[in-house]
Motif scaffolding. Structure first.
Motif, short mmCIF file in Angstrom:
data_model
loop_
_atom_site.label_atom_id
_atom_site.label_comp_id
_atom_site.label_asym_id
_atom_site.label_seq_id
_atom_site.Cartn_x
_atom_site.Cartn_y
_atom_site.Cartn_z
N VAL A 131 50.02 32.27 29.98
CA VAL A 131 49.63 33.67 29.83
C VAL A 131 50.88 34.55 29.68
N ARG A 132 51.88 34.30 30.50
CA ARG A 132 53.12 35.10 30.42
C ARG A 132 53.77 34.94 29.06
N ASP A 133 53.87 33.70 28.56
CA ASP A 133 54.49 33.47 27.25
C ASP A 133 53.66 34.08 26.13
N THR A 134 52.34 34.06 26.29
CA THR A 134 51.46 34.68 25.29
C THR A 134 51.70 36.18 25.22
N LEU A 135 51.81 36.82 26.35
CA LEU A 135 52.07 38.26 26.38
C LEU A 135 53.45 38.58 25.83
N ASP A 136 54.44 37.74 26.18
CA ASP A 136 55.80 37.94 25.65
C ASP A 136 55.83 37.84 24.14
N ALA A 137 54.93 37.01 23.58
CA ALA A 137 54.88 36.83 22.13
C ALA A 137 54.09 37.95 21.44
N GLY A 138 53.59 38.89 22.22
CA GLY A 138 52.85 40.01 21.63
C GLY A 138 51.43 39.67 21.24
N VAL A 139 50.87 38.61 21.84
CA VAL A 139 49.51 38.19 21.53
C VAL A 139 48.58 38.65 22.65
N GLN A 140 47.38 39.08 22.30
CA GLN A 140 46.46 39.62 23.29
C GLN A 140 45.82 38.51 24.12
N VAL A 141 45.60 38.81 25.42
CA VAL A 141 44.91 37.91 26.34
C VAL A 141 43.59 38.55 26.74
N PHE A 142 42.49 37.77 26.64
CA PHE A 142 41.16 38.27 26.96
C PHE A 142 40.60 37.54 28.19
N PRO A 143 40.35 38.23 29.30
CA PRO A 143 39.68 37.57 30.44
C PRO A 143 38.17 37.55 30.24
N ILE A 144 37.56 36.41 30.44
CA ILE A 144 36.11 36.28 30.34
C ILE A 144 35.60 35.99 31.76
N PRO A 145 35.16 37.01 32.48
CA PRO A 145 34.85 36.86 33.91
C PRO A 145 33.71 35.88 34.17
N GLY A 146 33.70 35.37 35.39
CA GLY A 146 32.66 34.43 35.78
C GLY A 146 32.89 33.90 37.18
N PRO A 147 32.41 32.70 37.48
CA PRO A 147 32.48 32.17 38.84
C PRO A 147 33.91 31.99 39.34
N ALA A 148 34.08 32.19 40.66
CA ALA A 148 35.34 31.93 41.36
C ALA A 148 34.97 31.55 42.79
N ALA A 149 35.39 30.38 43.23
CA ALA A 149 35.00 29.90 44.56
C ALA A 149 35.47 30.83 45.66
N ALA A 150 36.66 31.41 45.51
CA ALA A 150 37.21 32.29 46.55
C ALA A 150 36.30 33.50 46.78
N ILE A 151 35.88 34.14 45.70
CA ILE A 151 35.04 35.33 45.83
C ILE A 151 33.64 34.96 46.31
N ALA A 152 33.10 33.86 45.81
CA ALA A 152 31.77 33.43 46.25
C ALA A 152 31.76 33.15 47.75
N ALA A 153 32.79 32.45 48.24
CA ALA A 153 32.87 32.14 49.67
C ALA A 153 33.04 33.40 50.50
N LEU A 154 33.86 34.32 50.04
CA LEU A 154 34.08 35.56 50.79
C LEU A 154 32.78 36.36 50.95
N THR A 155 32.01 36.46 49.88
CA THR A 155 30.80 37.27 49.94
C THR A 155 29.73 36.66 50.83
N MET A 156 29.73 35.34 51.00
CA MET A 156 28.71 34.69 51.82
C MET A 156 29.16 34.48 53.26
N SER A 157 30.42 34.81 53.57
CA SER A 157 31.01 34.46 54.86
C SER A 157 30.63 35.38 56.00
N GLY A 158 30.21 36.60 55.70
CA GLY A 158 29.97 37.56 56.76
C GLY A 158 31.21 38.26 57.24
N VAL A 159 32.36 37.95 56.64
CA VAL A 159 33.63 38.59 56.99
C VAL A 159 33.78 39.87 56.16
#
Length: 313
Positions: A131-159
């Protein structure tokens, strides 16, 4: 009694067939649109294949190239949705030459998708340098959001989830883990860790003192058939048997420190009593003060008094 007539056409709830048709239509519309050149970071399911979005699927189908950690693993996802693509490997052992080839393809107008084995790319997965080299080369990076275990666990944890720090995998050696936990104990936020099943029990034992008195939750097999969450409070929680978490990886959520202003002397003394059983006065004071966000002098004075009282008795 018949239902009251309102003069409006009754809306029927969507059926599975209707919903499937809507999703298929959305996918078809997206799949016909041209894909802009750039690097696409596509999130994929962490267990349940139904968690992938129509947009993510349409990008994987249209990308000029798809790079993934393990081509054999990722083929299962593509086969499930009938997407026939040649997959390329990009993983922890990929070097600068591999990245250069990808950058050259991007600069030539390619639309390249990067996926991990599961979840969101770059979250404890390879990809940062690309990603860093892509940005350095002047090329666009597109995030396509979706599942992430860290966020899923946090939301179900009660913390409390209003402020959190993702700390990734703890060091493999016990001494380094303990040092890491001591450094993180004063962070005024929930802490998220990943850990391999074979190190889980020892990691929890190393967490017990730095995080004494704090809530903790462990999630495994998130979105899968045997999804499980266990929670408690340190240090007692660390003494439980976690042999059932014998496969894969677990997500550990440690609750934020208790607000220092809300702590009574009795609460601090209770945690000191546990720490003083296995630690010196200095180490116990340092550990409890860091874990609770309390001034060290206050805790050290209490620890000294408790130790003196113990000696007199």
């Amino acid at each position: 009694m018949p239902a009251e007539k309102t003069g409006q056409t009754e809306k029927k709830p969507p059926t599975v067939g209707m919903t499937g048709a809507i999703v298929a239509a959305l996918y078809d519309r997206l799949a016909k649109e041209p894909l802009a050149p750039g690097l696409y970071l596509v999130s994929t399911p962490i267990g349940n294949l139904g968690d992938i979005s129509p947009r993510a699927l349409s990008i994987l189908a249209r990308a000029s190239d798809v790079y993934c950690e393990d081509t054999r693993h990722s083929r299962k996802l593509f086969a499930a949705y009938g997407i026939e693509r040649r997959l390329h490997a990009y993983h922890d052992h990929s070097d600068g030459r591999d990245r250069l080839r990808i950058i050259e393809r991007l600069q030539a107008g390619g639309a390249i998708a990067l996926i991990s084995d599961a979840g969101t790319p770059l979250i404890s997965d390879p990809g940062f340098k690309l990603v860093r080299d892509t940005l350095d080369a002047g090329v666009q990076v597109f995030p396509i959001p979706g599942p992430a275990a860290a966020i899923a666990a946090l939301t179900m944890s009660g913390v409390p989830a209003s402020r959190f720090l993702f700390a990734g995998f703890p060091p493999p050696k016990s001494a380094a883990r303990e040092e890491t936990f001591r450094e993180l104990a004063s962070v005024p936020a929930a802490l998220i860790f990943y850990e391999a099943a074979n190190r889980l029990q020892q990691t929890l034992a190393d967490m017990a003192q730095p995080f004494t008195g704090r809530d903790v939750a462990i999630a495994r097999e998130i979105t899968k058939l045997h999804e499980e969450l266990r929670w408690g409070r340190f240090p007692e929680f660390a003494a439980e048997d976690f042999t059932a978490f014998a496969r894969g990886e677990a997500v550990i959520i440690v609750g934020p420190p208790v607000a220092a202003a809300a702590l009574e002397d009795e609460e601090i003394a209770g945690r000191l009593a546990v720490a003083l059983k296995v630690m010196s006065v200095k180490d116990a004071a340092d550990t409890v003060a860091s874990a609770l966000g309390v001034k060290r002098k206050r805790v050290y004075d209490m620890a000294t008094e408790m130790k003196d009282r113990e000696c007199r008795e």
